[in-house]
Scaffold this motif. Structure first.
Motif, PDB file in Angstrom:
ATOM      1  N   PHE B 137       0.837  -1.202   0.000  1.00 18.36           N
ATOM      2  CA  PHE B 137       0.000   0.000   0.000  1.00 18.36           C
ATOM      3  C   PHE B 137       0.873   1.254   0.000  1.00 18.36           C
ATOM      4  N   VAL B 138       1.914   1.250   0.825  1.00 18.91           N
ATOM      5  CA  VAL B 138       2.801   2.410   0.870  1.00 18.91           C
ATOM      6  C   VAL B 138       3.495   2.603  -0.483  1.00 18.91           C
ATOM      7  N   GLY B 139       3.913   1.482  -1.096  1.00 17.78           N
ATOM      8  CA  GLY B 139       4.537   1.561  -2.422  1.00 17.78           C
ATOM      9  C   GLY B 139       3.599   2.182  -3.443  1.00 17.78           C
ATOM     10  N   GLY B 140       2.341   1.742  -3.457  1.00 16.85           N
ATOM     11  CA  GLY B 140       1.360   2.309  -4.388  1.00 16.85           C
ATOM     12  C   GLY B 140       1.139   3.790  -4.136  1.00 16.85           C
ATOM     13  N   ALA B 141       1.103   4.160  -2.858  1.00 16.11           N
ATOM     14  CA  ALA B 141       0.902   5.569  -2.507  1.00 16.11           C
ATOM     15  C   ALA B 141       2.066   6.411  -3.012  1.00 16.11           C
ATOM     16  N   ILE B 142       3.271   5.858  -2.930  1.00 18.52           N
ATOM     17  CA  ILE B 142       4.443   6.593  -3.428  1.00 18.52           C
ATOM     18  C   ILE B 142       4.322   6.799  -4.934  1.00 18.52           C
ATOM     19  N   MET B 143       3.908   5.738  -5.651  1.00 16.25           N
ATOM     20  CA  MET B 143       3.765   5.869  -7.104  1.00 16.25           C
ATOM     21  C   MET B 143       2.755   6.948  -7.465  1.00 16.25           C
TER      22      MET B 143
END
Lengths: 428, 664
Positions: B137-143
């Protein structure tokens, strides 16, 4: 303003006139002079002017009445429960408990059936209106006017396939206009909806709800203006940067006026005979800074606002005197400054189709897709700084500036713009 | 006895499994219980829940700032406070952020925090997978948010990303690629998390906790999880089409090759409408826990509340085209979807009736969580009414894409979902932080939020009926929209002030609030039988459940036996050593590889240039590197062995950690 502002409530309660005064008074009391509850604007969905929008509004009012009824009943019960069963003081865990009932199936079933019954009240007129608003009624179909509306980023092209004009290259094609659709009042209009790029949506709230213009999907809608009038419309599907300023107008005319307008529009562009004036001798227009429009109105003057249809008719009249030499310079610049690459001026030099047809641009009440009043000063502002009024538009990116390199292709000084404006304004 | 219970609680970690497979210790399991590494590698559902909540709160505030910028631009006509392009970026990010990065992860936070406690379990079924969901989820938010720091800017295609505006031709920038892969990545996170919760709820319930004794919140979480695993594949497929069109020249939506942009709309809303219920069903669960607590009565019509939730979830898959009433569906399809949409009002109404039934005859204590819960009922009801208006398709053709719709879904998603979440935070704050939020300040923030919310969104109904379209960068001064917009902007500032108050009060309470007891609200479900804050092992011994609202039932039984004063549950007494899952680096490593791969994929055909040196002609080598890291992470994760350690409770506050020792 007040008379218009609480339009919705007057409309709502006029449908139940004999019983209306009490709840109307209660609701209107806090809304007296309610600018924020204004529902009589140019794009009102309630102050309607045709049978399609009328049908949609009547369904809406049914939903308002039903939900208002539910709200009053359920809200009253909820409010009563919140007041009546409020505990006195802070309770402790050991204090005596209220009755521990777990529910009542009969109440549940009763409420479910009541809900279904109330929804049926909405469902029946909804079904009827879905079929009515979909297409022109059988009886009116033969008499209906066919129009093709095409969405571009960010303006509308309107074509009249039954009205033929001679094309510059030979042969004939449909009459084409841009951003202002003129139709006869009292006649059904069937609009074919097309797009050249992304999805747009055709919406003239006073005449009909919107239908989208979707690539590879031939949609249509119909409407009828009951009486002559000047109506505001706007793209209603997000279509990129300048979606908010992709506006248009529909002007409904009495049959005779419509026929006269049609006859003028089918003519090629007006021609004046003058010798192009030297640029140095041109006194440039000096329009205001566009930033001064903040908080104000761009598309209409107060005089126009007072009676838009009369304003539209004034716009059709030829001016008492015209500066033929200035116009001739403008016409020459229209060619040399490459305007012709994107715009058609039928009978003159322009041949492009990427931008709106300008053959009769002077007779329109607005420019830049319903954004600016069509005055010389506004047109000057628009030609000088299209990006200020319509960010991302192709007149700048692709016209004035080469998109890939950012190289400036077209430069215009104040004298040149003044001449171009005179030329365009004279194209009545 | 203890052995069998532990096995039931953590089947993924059989105590002796480690001896069969030789563990590979590339990144040894961390053992510290404090410090940064302990948070990055945690598998504790409570810590993961708090991390979800922290990230979600950050994005909630960011989305709020975006909204305030939008409202400032619309304060007066023909405003030039922000540019048209930035405005498009802002509303795209506001929608995307609030839905995917604020409300969904806040709900996920409560899923994590509450489900194991409400069902009497030690953790979720797959603790390491749970960590993977969080970091993905954090990775997607960064993208999605990378554009704030990139020259290409933020995506500007709307949260709905309609084709063909999302195509390379109309949106050539990298930010659109980041948006597609960001949503795709968030989908991975949500599907993994949902499967975890479904397995947890189905398999790890305490003895006696039958499905019809399950707390309503857990029921709603179960239904939501099913909606997620069924709805997300639709958008995954739709996004794959966009990604292929953009990178590999396919023609799913490419008009010139006969592609059909309308297909995107169908697939998007097949996901998008259940998504609405994904956002709102958990808040319905919070409210269904809070109302009985503060009315001191059981939930009215429990089976119907549960069943209506399931019905909403089911019908929710059959109404997507009501988002498309203006796309020329034809009469029959329009009529069908209109009727189905009306039908969904019935189970929604059932819930409201049952909440009122719960209040009826109770002893209502208007504490802060209750204020938000009651606010939820009122505001959600108003949002429901405008929803019924939209179901009448002809009326909707005027309201679709107007500010009337903006008003509608903000009543549902702020008045509904967000009020529910704010209520839940107030309600469970003492449980997880061990501190009370002061009543006065909590209620003050409620009233500011309530006032600001209505001031912002009520005038929007009128703006919409008066023809103001959505996604409008600016408007002209003669449309009759000036007063409504000005009032709405003032309301937005008030709402912002209210949220700021709420957050500041919560932060203050975290440090200075009065200590919370085990059960400060005299509540009903199992989590309230635990100390506040909850110990890392949750239950010293696992509970057995005899009735719905188990803790309330236990308290009533104890009082019937003549117990006075504080009631301590049987689960406080340990029944042997407690088996705990070990922390692990591999979920984080796997996510790191996935995020690397996705981020490298976005600019696939661009050459890789670092500090002026051209390394590769495309990003493909970097994509492969990311893929390699991800696969290595997953492989090592599988070979890591189950791990685990034991806690021995030797007395109040004396807990010994046992590692590698034999124990029984």
């Amino acid at each position: 303003m007040v008379s218009r502002s609480c339009f919705f409530f007057r409309r709502l309660f006029s449908s139940l006139a004999p019983l209306s005064w009490l709840p109307a008074a209660l609701l209107l009391l806090p809304l007296a002079g309610c600018g924020w509850a204004n529902l009589g604007g140019h794009q009102s969905t309630l102050d309607v002017a045709g049978p399609v929008a009328e049908s949609q509004r009547s369904v809406f009012l049914v939903t308002v009445w039903v939900t208002l009824f539910i709200f009053v009943v359920v809200g009253a019960v909820l409010a009563y429960a919140m007041i009546k069963f409020r505990a006195r003081g802070r309770l402790r865990a050991a204090d005596a408990l209220p009755g521990q009932d777990h529910g009542n199936p009969w109440i549940e079933v009763g409420l479910i059936l009541a809900s279904v019954g109330l929804l049926a009240i909405i469902a029946v007129p909804t079904m009827r209106a879905i079929w009515y608003t979909y297409d022109v009624p059988e009886a009116e179909r033969k008499d209906a006017l066919e129009v093709v509306a095409t969405g571009y980023q960010w303006w509308f092209k309107f074509e009249y396939p039954t009205e033929k004009i001679a094309l510059p290259a030979g042969g004939e094609g449909p009459l084409v206009t841009g951003n202002e659709l003129v139709v006869p009042a009292g006649r059904a209009v069937r609009v074919q909806l097309r797009t050249t790029d992304v999805i747009h949506s055709f919406w003239v709230p006073k005449l009909a709800g919107k239908v989208d213009m979707i690539p590879n999907r031939p949609n249509f809608l119909w409407f009828k203006a009951t009486a002559p009038g000047y109506f505001y419309g706007q793209c209603a599907e997000f279509c990129g940067e300048s979606h908010a300023i992709m506006r248009f107008r529909v002007i409904a005319l009495a049959p005779a006026d419509y026929a006269a307008w049609l006859a003028t529009q089918k003519l090629p562009a007006r021609a004046t005979s003058g010798t192009p004036r030297e640029l140095a001798q041109i006194v440039p227009l000096q329009p205001a800074d566009p930033a001064a429009d903040r908080g104000g109105i761009r598309a209409a003057s107060p005089a126009f606002e007072a009676d838009p249809l009369a304003g539209w008719k004034r716009q059709q009249e030829l001016p008492a005197q015209e500066d033929a030499d200035l116009i001739a310079r403008g016409r020459a610049l229209f060619q040399t400054k490459t305007c012709i690459g994107c715009h058609v001026v039928r009978g003159h030099e322009g041949v492009g189709i990427a931008g709106p047809d300008l053959t009769h641009v002077g007779s329109r009440t607005t420019i830049a897709a319903g954004v600016l009043a069509n005055t010389p000063e506004r047109m000057f502002q628009w030609v000088r700084d299209p990006a200020v009024f319509k960010p991302g538009n192709k007149m700048v990116h692709g016209g004035y500036i080469e998109p890939k390199t950012g190289r400036r292709l077209v430069t215009l000084d104040a004298q040149e713009i003044t001449a171009l404006v005179a030329y365009l304004q004279h194209l009545k | 006895m203890a052995q069998s219970v532990e096995t039931a609680a953590a089947p993924a970690h059989a105590p002796n499994g480690g001896s069969h497979v030789r563990p590979i210790n590339l990144f040894p399991r961390p053992t510290a219980s404090t410090g940064l590494a302990s948070w990055l590698t945690t598998v504790d559902h409570k810590r993961i829940g708090l991390l979800y909540a922290g990230f979600a709160a950050f994005f909630f505030l960011l989305g709020g700032v975006e909204a305030l910028l939008i409202r400032t631009q619309l304060m007066v006509p023909n405003n030039n406070f922000i540019s048209a392009h930035f405005y498009s970026e802002l509303f795209t990010m506001h929608g995307t952020t609030m839905i995917f990065l604020a409300v969904m992860p806040l709900n996920a936070a409560f899923f994590n925090l509450l489900i194991p406690l409400q069902i009497g379990a030690r953790d979720v079924a797959f603790p390491r997978l749970n960590a993977f969901s969080l970091w993905t989820f954090v990775g997607g938010a960064i993208m999605l948010n990378a554009g704030w720091f990139l020259k290409s800017g933020l995506p500007a295609i709307g949260w709905f990303g309609y084709a063909p505006l999302s195509s390379k031709l109309f949106s050539p920038n990298l930010s659109t690629d980041l948006w597609t892969i960001g949503l795709q990545t968030l989908g991975v996170s949500s599907i993994v998390a949902s499967l975890n919760f479904i397995v947890t709820i189905v398999n790890l319930r305490a003895p006696g906790l039958t499905m019809m004794r399950l707390p309503v919140f857990t029921w709603m979480a179960l239904i939501t999880s099913f909606l997620l695993i069924l709805a997300l594949p639709a958008i995954a497929i739709a996004l794959l089409g966009v990604i292929f069109d953009r990178h590999f020249g396919t023609s799913f939506y490419e008009v010139s090759n006969g592609g059909q942009p309308i297909v995107w709309q169908h697939l998007f809303w097949v996901f998008g409408h259940p998504e609405v219920y994904i956002l709102i069903l958990p808040p319905m669960g919070y409210v269904s826990e809070i109302l009985p607590t503060f009315a001191r009565k059981p939930l009215f019509g429990y089976p119907l509340v549960v069943f209506s939730g399931a019905t909403i979830g089911f019908i929710g898959f059959g109404v997507w085209s009501h988002h498309m009433f203006t796309t020329g569906l034809g009469t029959m399809a329009t009529a069908s979807f209109a009727l189905a949409t009306m039908a969904i009002a019935v189970p929604t109404g059932v819930k409201i009736f049952n909440w009122i039934g719960t209040l009826w005859g109770g002893q209502l204590q208007l504490r802060t969580p209750m204020m938000f819960a009651l606010g939820f009922i009122w505001m959600f009801m108003l949002g429901g009414f405008s929803g019924i208006m939209h179901s009448a398709a002809p009326a909707d053709s005027q309201q679709q894409d107007s500010y009337f719709v903006v008003a509608h879904f903000h009543y549902v998603l702020i008045g509904g979902a967000t009020f529910g979440l704010l209520a839940a935070i107030q309600f469970w704050f003492p449980k997880f932080f061990g501190r009370m939020i002061p009543e006065f300040w909590g209620k003050l923030s409620f009233w500011i939020i309530f006032t600001g919310f209505n001031l912002t969104f009520f005038p929007m109904h009128f703006l919409g009926l008066n023809g103001m379209p959505r996604r409008t960068w600016t408007y002209d001064g003669n449309m009759g929209w000036n007063e409504g917009n000005f009032l709405s902007t003032m309301g937005a500032y008030t709402l912002g002030l209210g949220i700021a108050t709420y957050v500041v009060v919560a932060i203050w309470s975290y440090f200075r609030g009065a200590p919370a007891s085990r059960d400060p609200w005299d509540a009903r479900t199992l989590e309230w039988s635990l100390p506040s804050p909850v110990p890392e092992y949750n239950f010293a011994s696992l509970p057995s459940v005899e009735a719905r609202d188990s803790w309330w039932h236990d308290k009533a039984m104890a009082r019937a036996r003549g117990v006075t004063g504080e009631i301590t549950p049987d689960t406080d007494r340990p029944a042997g050593d407690i088996h705990m899952p070990d922390a692990s680096w591999y979920p984080l490593l796997t996510t790191f590889g996935l995020t690397w791969m996705m981020l490298a994929f976005a600019p696939l055909h661009e050459p890789v240039v670092w500090f002026g040196v051209s390394l590769f002609s495309s990003h493909l080598p970097l994509v492969i590197m990311g893929l390699g890291i991800m696969l290595a992470g997953a492989y090592l994760w599988a070979l890591e062995g189950p791990g685990g350690y034991h806690l021995r409770i030797e007395g109040p506050g004396r807990i010994r950690t046992l590692r590698g020792e034999h124990h029984e």
